[in-house]
Design a protein around this motif. Structure first.
Motif, short mmCIF file in Angstrom:
data_model
loop_
_atom_site.label_atom_id
_atom_site.label_comp_id
_atom_site.label_asym_id
_atom_site.label_seq_id
_atom_site.Cartn_x
_atom_site.Cartn_y
_atom_site.Cartn_z
N SER A 143 0.83 -1.20 0.00
CA SER A 143 0.00 0.00 0.00
C SER A 143 0.87 1.26 0.00
O SER A 143 0.51 2.27 -0.60
N TYR A 144 2.03 1.18 0.65
CA TYR A 144 2.96 2.32 0.63
C TYR A 144 3.47 2.56 -0.79
O TYR A 144 3.50 3.70 -1.26
N LEU A 145 3.84 1.50 -1.50
CA LEU A 145 4.33 1.64 -2.87
C LEU A 145 3.24 2.16 -3.80
O LEU A 145 3.51 2.95 -4.70
N GLU A 203 1.34 6.84 -6.93
CA GLU A 203 0.31 7.84 -7.24
C GLU A 203 0.85 9.25 -7.04
O GLU A 203 0.64 10.13 -7.87
N ASN A 204 1.56 9.46 -5.92
CA ASN A 204 2.09 10.79 -5.61
C ASN A 204 3.19 11.22 -6.58
O ASN A 204 3.28 12.40 -6.93
N LEU A 205 4.01 10.29 -7.01
CA LEU A 205 5.09 10.62 -7.93
C LEU A 205 4.66 10.56 -9.39
O LEU A 205 5.45 10.84 -10.28
N LYS A 206 3.42 10.16 -9.63
CA LYS A 206 2.87 10.02 -10.99
C LYS A 206 3.70 9.05 -11.82
O LYS A 206 3.97 9.28 -12.99
N LEU A 207 4.10 7.94 -11.18
CA LEU A 207 4.84 6.89 -11.87
C LEU A 207 3.94 5.67 -12.01
O LEU A 207 3.10 5.40 -11.16
N ASP A 242 3.59 -0.53 -12.14
CA ASP A 242 4.42 -1.66 -12.55
C ASP A 242 5.90 -1.34 -12.43
O ASP A 242 6.72 -2.22 -12.20
N LEU A 243 6.25 -0.08 -12.55
CA LEU A 243 7.65 0.32 -12.45
C LEU A 243 8.16 0.19 -11.01
O LEU A 243 9.23 -0.37 -10.78
N LEU A 244 7.39 0.65 -10.05
CA LEU A 244 7.81 0.60 -8.65
C LEU A 244 7.57 -0.76 -8.00
O LEU A 244 8.40 -1.24 -7.24
N MET A 245 6.45 -1.37 -8.29
CA MET A 245 6.06 -2.57 -7.58
C MET A 245 6.45 -3.85 -8.30
O MET A 245 6.39 -4.93 -7.72
N GLY A 246 6.80 -3.78 -9.55
CA GLY A 246 7.20 -4.97 -10.29
C GLY A 246 6.05 -5.91 -10.62
O GLY A 246 6.25 -7.10 -10.77
#
Length: 122
Positions: A38-40, A45-49, A52-56
């Motif tokens: 949930s943190y990722l 959302e906050n970084l507008k990324l 799939d890039l952050l969480m894999g």
């Protein structure tokens, strides 16, 4: 006669470690993973990324019932003409059908063709 002063540093450090990590001791591994996920999600959302890039997480692009592109996978577990089992970072994906074929695969992407009848997340 000289008076010796005894340091309390080790005792203080041990006491602080217990206080800092105490909130993690009572949580199960599943709960910690859920909080991390949930943190990722909120971070993406906050970084507008893209998530799939952050969480894999795996990204599937299905074209009709004859072609599938899969990104973010770790390995192929089973590969026959009727079933393809793929391991991702988060889960396993089972693709069932007829005349299934892996057209190409790279380190993080693959394309599957054939008559795709079922996609299952395990």
């Amino acid at each position: 006669m000289e008076q010796k002063i005894k340091s309390n540093h080790k005792r203080f450090k041990k006491k602080q470690e217990k206080a800092i990590y105490s909130k993690f001791e009572n949580k199960s591994k599943d709960r910690i993973e859920l909080e991390k996920q949930s943190y990722l999600e909120s971070l993406s959302e906050n970084l507008k990324l893209p998530a799939d890039l952050l969480m894999g997480v795996p990204v599937l692009t299905v074209t009709g019932s004859s072609q599938l592109c899969l990104e973010n996978y770790k390995g192929i577990i089973e590969y026959t003409g009727e079933i393809i089992r793929i391991q991702t970072k988060k889960c396993r994906i089972h693709i069932e059908g007829k005349n299934l074929n892996i057209d190409y695969f790279t380190d993080d992407e693959m394309r599957i063709s054939g008559k795709i009848m079922r996609i299952e997340y395990c």
